[in-house]
Design a protein around this motif. Structure first.
Motif, PDB file in Angstrom:
ATOM      1  N   GLN A  33       0.830  -1.194   0.000  1.00  0.00           N
ATOM      2  CA  GLN A  33       0.000   0.000   0.000  1.00  0.00           C
ATOM      3  C   GLN A  33       0.873   1.255   0.000  1.00  0.00           C
ATOM      4  OE1 GLN A  33      -2.927  -0.026   3.085  1.00  0.00           O
ATOM      5  NE2 GLN A  33      -3.344  -2.194   2.851  1.00  0.00           N
ATOM      6  N   SER A  34       0.335   2.311  -0.580  1.00  0.00           N
ATOM      7  CA  SER A  34       0.996   3.616  -0.576  1.00  0.00           C
ATOM      8  C   SER A  34       0.102   4.590   0.173  1.00  0.00           C
ATOM      9  CB  SER A  34       1.213   4.115  -2.004  1.00  0.00           C
ATOM     10  OG  SER A  34       2.086   3.260  -2.693  1.00  0.00           O
ATOM     11  N   PHE A  35       0.688   5.315   1.106  1.00  0.00           N
ATOM     12  CA  PHE A  35      -0.024   6.305   1.895  1.00  0.00           C
ATOM     13  C   PHE A  35       0.453   7.689   1.465  1.00  0.00           C
ATOM     14  CE2 PHE A  35      -0.343   2.455   4.291  1.00  0.00           C
ATOM     15  CZ  PHE A  35      -1.610   2.510   4.874  1.00  0.00           C
ATOM     16  N   TYR A  36      -0.467   8.491   0.924  1.00  0.00           N
ATOM     17  CA  TYR A  36      -0.153   9.818   0.419  1.00  0.00           C
ATOM     18  C   TYR A  36      -0.346  10.859   1.508  1.00  0.00           C
ATOM     19  CZ  TYR A  36       0.124   7.824  -4.197  1.00  0.00           C
ATOM     20  OH  TYR A  36       0.508   7.080  -5.275  1.00  0.00           O
ATOM     21  N   SER A  37       0.510  11.886   1.461  1.00  0.00           N
ATOM     22  CA  SER A  37       0.408  12.991   2.416  1.00  0.00           C
ATOM     23  C   SER A  37       0.970  14.262   1.780  1.00  0.00           C
ATOM     24  CB  SER A  37       1.183  12.667   3.701  1.00  0.00           C
ATOM     25  OG  SER A  37       2.557  12.476   3.402  1.00  0.00           O
ATOM     26  N   LEU A  38       0.622  15.386   2.385  1.00  0.00           N
ATOM     27  CA  LEU A  38       1.161  16.665   1.922  1.00  0.00           C
ATOM     28  C   LEU A  38       2.619  16.762   2.339  1.00  0.00           C
ATOM     29  CD1 LEU A  38      -1.730  19.131   2.873  1.00  0.00           C
ATOM     30  CD2 LEU A  38      -1.268  18.060   0.667  1.00  0.00           C
ATOM     31  N   THR A  39       3.440  17.332   1.477  1.00  0.00           N
ATOM     32  CA  THR A  39       4.858  17.507   1.800  1.00  0.00           C
ATOM     33  C   THR A  39       5.134  18.876   2.402  1.00  0.00           C
ATOM     34  OG1 THR A  39       5.342  18.341  -0.404  1.00  0.00           O
ATOM     35  CG2 THR A  39       5.631  15.966  -0.041  1.00  0.00           C
ATOM     36  N   ARG A  40       4.278  19.832   2.108  1.00  0.00           N
ATOM     37  CA  ARG A  40       4.510  21.211   2.536  1.00  0.00           C
ATOM     38  C   ARG A  40       3.312  21.731   3.318  1.00  0.00           C
ATOM     39  NH1 ARG A  40       9.591  21.799   2.255  1.00  0.00           N
ATOM     40  NH2 ARG A  40       8.980  23.796   3.090  1.00  0.00           N
ATOM     41  N   PRO A  41       3.421  21.845   4.633  1.00  0.00           N
ATOM     42  CA  PRO A  41       2.306  22.378   5.410  1.00  0.00           C
ATOM     43  C   PRO A  41       1.978  23.828   5.038  1.00  0.00           C
ATOM     44  CG  PRO A  41       4.174  21.806   6.845  1.00  0.00           C
ATOM     45  CD  PRO A  41       4.535  21.420   5.454  1.00  0.00           C
ATOM     46  N   GLU A  42       2.951  24.551   4.483  1.00  0.00           N
ATOM     47  CA  GLU A  42       2.711  25.931   4.047  1.00  0.00           C
ATOM     48  C   GLU A  42       1.632  26.016   2.972  1.00  0.00           C
ATOM     49  OE1 GLU A  42       7.190  25.362   3.389  1.00  0.00           O
ATOM     50  OE2 GLU A  42       5.568  24.143   4.214  1.00  0.00           O
ATOM     51  N   LEU A  43       1.404  24.919   2.278  1.00  0.00           N
ATOM     52  CA  LEU A  43       0.362  24.894   1.253  1.00  0.00           C
ATOM     53  C   LEU A  43      -0.987  25.252   1.858  1.00  0.00           C
ATOM     54  CD1 LEU A  43      -0.677  24.346  -1.577  1.00  0.00           C
ATOM     55  CD2 LEU A  43      -0.704  21.904  -1.011  1.00  0.00           C
ATOM     56  N   MET A  44      -1.252  24.774   3.051  1.00  0.00           N
ATOM     57  CA  MET A  44      -2.528  25.075   3.686  1.00  0.00           C
ATOM     58  C   MET A  44      -2.604  26.552   4.068  1.00  0.00           C
ATOM     59  SD  MET A  44      -3.809  22.311   3.034  1.00  0.00           S
ATOM     60  CE  MET A  44      -5.431  22.840   3.525  1.00  0.00           C
ATOM     61  N   ASP A  45      -1.454  27.156   4.415  1.00  0.00           N
ATOM     62  CA  ASP A  45      -1.421  28.605   4.679  1.00  0.00           C
ATOM     63  C   ASP A  45      -1.755  29.374   3.407  1.00  0.00           C
ATOM     64  OD1 ASP A  45      -0.637  28.097   7.310  1.00  0.00           O
ATOM     65  OD2 ASP A  45       1.508  28.321   6.846  1.00  0.00           O
ATOM     66  N   LEU A  46      -1.214  28.927   2.270  1.00  0.00           N
ATOM     67  CA  LEU A  46      -1.494  29.572   0.985  1.00  0.00           C
ATOM     68  C   LEU A  46      -2.985  29.477   0.656  1.00  0.00           C
ATOM     69  CD1 LEU A  46      -0.571  30.841  -1.729  1.00  0.00           C
ATOM     70  CD2 LEU A  46      -0.254  28.498  -2.554  1.00  0.00           C
TER      71      LEU A  46
END
Length: 160
Positions: free
Chosen positions: A83-96
């Motif tokens: 299985q592959s578990f995907y996640s955001l790499t840059r938390p700043e994206l949510m700030d944007l």
């Protein structure tokens, strides 16, 4: 612009060579499906099967959009067994994205109502038409990058 057939990339190599990194970033976020995936991943990692079930999308659609987001280094995955578990790499994206929401709220969502960029033919048909109009304009602009070098007329078409 639709995702191209070259491994699900958002922008072909030829187009990518002619646009700025900022334009490429915003292009990667210009699709509602990719925004929905990002919003879901902001709550925690997920497998493709989780995303298809939660977002009501086909596996191939989710995979292609994840490939786009991975090309932009906004999303990555970790393998656990098969299985592959995907996640955001840059938390700043949510700030944007939060800043974008604040801007939309501050302008009364004027981008949706904008007679040039927000709707087709200056009428207000809502967000779906606004998204289509923006997508058509972006497709047109990107097509111009692929056009042979030469003079352009006022409609943006190359002249001979």
């Amino acid at each position: 612009m639709a995702i191209d057939s070259e491994g699900g990339r958002c922008v072909s190599t030829d187009i990518a060579a002619g646009i700025s990194p900022a334009a490429a970033l915003f292009h990667s976020l210009a699709d509602e499906t990719r925004l929905r995936i990002v919003a879901r991943l902001a709550r925690g990692e997920a497998r493709v099967v989780d995303l298809t079930a939660e977002l009501g999308l086909a596996q191939s659609t989710v995979s292609k959009h994840l490939a786009c987001l991975r090309d932009c280094d906004l999303v990555d995955y970790r393998a656990e067994g098969r299985q592959s578990f995907y996640s955001l790499t840059r938390p700043e994206l949510m700030d944007l994205l939060a800043s974008a929401e604040h801007l939309l709220a501050a302008t009364g969502h004027a981008v949706v109502l904008c007679p040039i960029h927000g709707t087709q033919h200056g009428t207000t048909h809502g967000a779906a038409d606004a998204h289509s109009a923006l997508q058509a304009e972006l497709d047109h602009d990107l097509a111009q990058l692929d056009a042979p070098t030469g003079e352009t007329n006022t409609t943006g078409q190359a002249t001979s």
